[in-house]
Scaffold this active site. Structure first.
Site, PDB file in Angstrom:
ATOM      1  N   LYS A  48      38.253 -26.147  14.547  1.00 27.70           N
ATOM      2  CA  LYS A  48      37.487 -25.570  14.530  1.00 27.70           C
ATOM      3  C   LYS A  48      37.298 -25.382  15.964  1.00 27.70           C
ATOM      4  CE  LYS A  48      34.281 -22.303  12.773  1.00 27.70           C
ATOM      5  NZ  LYS A  48      34.450 -20.786  13.077  1.00 27.70           N
ATOM      6  N   SER A  49      35.780 -24.775  16.198  1.00 28.05           N
ATOM      7  CA  SER A  49      35.708 -24.600  17.573  1.00 28.05           C
ATOM      8  C   SER A  49      34.549 -25.379  17.079  1.00 28.05           C
ATOM      9  CB  SER A  49      35.567 -23.023  17.880  1.00 28.05           C
ATOM     10  OG  SER A  49      36.726 -22.160  18.310  1.00 28.05           O
ATOM     11  N   ALA A  73      32.203 -14.059   9.842  1.00 25.89           N
ATOM     12  CA  ALA A  73      30.952 -14.571  10.320  1.00 25.89           C
ATOM     13  C   ALA A  73      30.255 -15.824   9.904  1.00 25.89           C
ATOM     14  CB  ALA A  73      29.045 -13.173  10.711  1.00 25.89           C
ATOM     15  N   GLY A  75      30.142 -18.175  12.589  1.00 24.34           N
ATOM     16  CA  GLY A  75      28.451 -18.492  12.974  1.00 24.34           C
ATOM     17  C   GLY A  75      28.992 -19.263  13.784  1.00 24.34           C
ATOM     18  N   CYS A 127      35.100 -15.906  20.156  1.00 19.76           N
ATOM     19  CA  CYS A 127      34.052 -14.924  19.172  1.00 19.76           C
ATOM     20  C   CYS A 127      33.481 -14.336  19.136  1.00 19.76           C
ATOM     21  CB  CYS A 127      33.048 -16.487  18.842  1.00 19.76           C
ATOM     22  SG  CYS A 127      32.812 -15.834  16.949  1.00 19.76           S
TER      23      CYS A 127
END
Ligand code: RRO
Length: 295
Positions: A48-49, A73, A75, A127
């Site tokens: 995951k970022s 989304a 976030g 993103c």
């Protein structure tokens, strides 16, 4: 259907046992889930970022499952630097740290945290719903070049994940190439929305989100095809890949490997499922197929 000869692959500066990688954002928030996907046959896994500060993410609903895709989304929820410890047991495995930042300095700082624990860095410049991050930075070729350079000069294999939400994706790909990227990942999600007719309101808390899954596969193929005509670094195809035939199509468009995300929701063992039909000992070398659809 043509089959590919199995064997190790060099993907953007790292060695993987096959062409099928786990995309960022899917089962990538814990070391245990990443290890599980490696044990289920993923050739490499992308986290995951992770960004410069911890983030809770957007208010819900954050996810909507659609007929042919997934709208999200999230976030950019992430624990920031604490995540480095999470993946430290996987040291030496093909784990790629997805990172985001708002400028070259932030990208370099976050990338540096992963030195020694990640095999490569994937820059999230794509993103579609992150104010000041992701596509907000990744739609500007000058910023893409500068952020890529800030990470590539650290000496780690540097992948750059591109947004399809631009008029000319090749201008962004070429900027990543100038910045010293080892590979381009195409594509992140397509900016999208749905409205609940019952509630007369957008389905997602953030109103807008990113569409992934089968619905975006043709967009991803088009982007890989265009990038192959303009760039000289390896391209990793991503977006709606869910079958062995999809992998072949991505390769014919110009991808050296693929990342798989949404398809994991319907088959957690999708890497093994695809590998069973994709690979055969009497198959053709993969490099015979890469880009073969170009005339
Ligand atoms: O966290 C997200 O909402 C998210 C990210 Br970081 C991304 O790169 N792409 C996406 O569709 N969602």
């Amino acid at each position: 259907m043509v089959s590919i000869r199995p064997g190790p692959v060099n993907v953007g500066g790292i060695q993987t046992p096959n062409h099928l990688l786990l995309a960022a954002g899917i089962l990538g928030t814990t070391g245990a889930s990443l290890a599980r996907m490696l044990s289920y046959g993923a050739g490499a896994v992308v986290t995951k970022s992770i960004g410069p500060e911890p983030k809770d993410g957007h208010a819900g609903p954050c996810l909507a499952i659609l007929d042919d895709g997934v709208l999200n989304a999230m976030g950019l929820p992430n624990p920031s630097k604490d995540f480095v410890e999470e993946i430290s047991p996987l040291k030496g495995k093909p784990v790629i740290a997805s990172i985001y930042g708002g400028n070259p300095e932030e990208f370099a700082m976050v990338a540096e945290w992963f030195r020694g624990s990640a095999a490569a860095i994937e820059l999230n410049l794509s993103c579609p719903h992150a104010e000041g991050y992701g596509a907000a930075v990744g739609s500007d070729p000058h910023l893409v070049e500068a952020c890529t350079l800030a990470v590539s000069r650290l000496g780690m294999p540097t992948w750059v994940k591109l947004t399809p939400n631009v008029t000319d994706i090749t201008a962004i790909g070429k900027a990543a190439e100038r910045g010293g990227a080892s590979a381009i990942v195409a594509i992140n999600t397509v900016k999208a929305m749905r409205i609940s007719t019952g509630l007369r309101r957008p389905v997602l808390g953030n109103r807008y989100g990113g569409l992934s899954g089968k619905a975006i596969f043709p967009v991803a193929v088009r982007c890989v095809y265009e990038l192959y005509e303009s760039c000289h670094i390896p391209i990793i195809g991503c977006g709606g890949v869910s079958s062995a035939d999809n992998v072949l199509e991505m390769m014919m468009a110009g991808a050296v490997a693929v990342e798989i995300g949404s398809a994991v929701y319907s088959d957690v063992r999708v890497f093994e499922t695809i590998a069973r039909t994709l690979y055969a000992d009497d198959g053709v070398p993969a490099h015979d197929l890469v880009g073969c659809a170009h005339g």
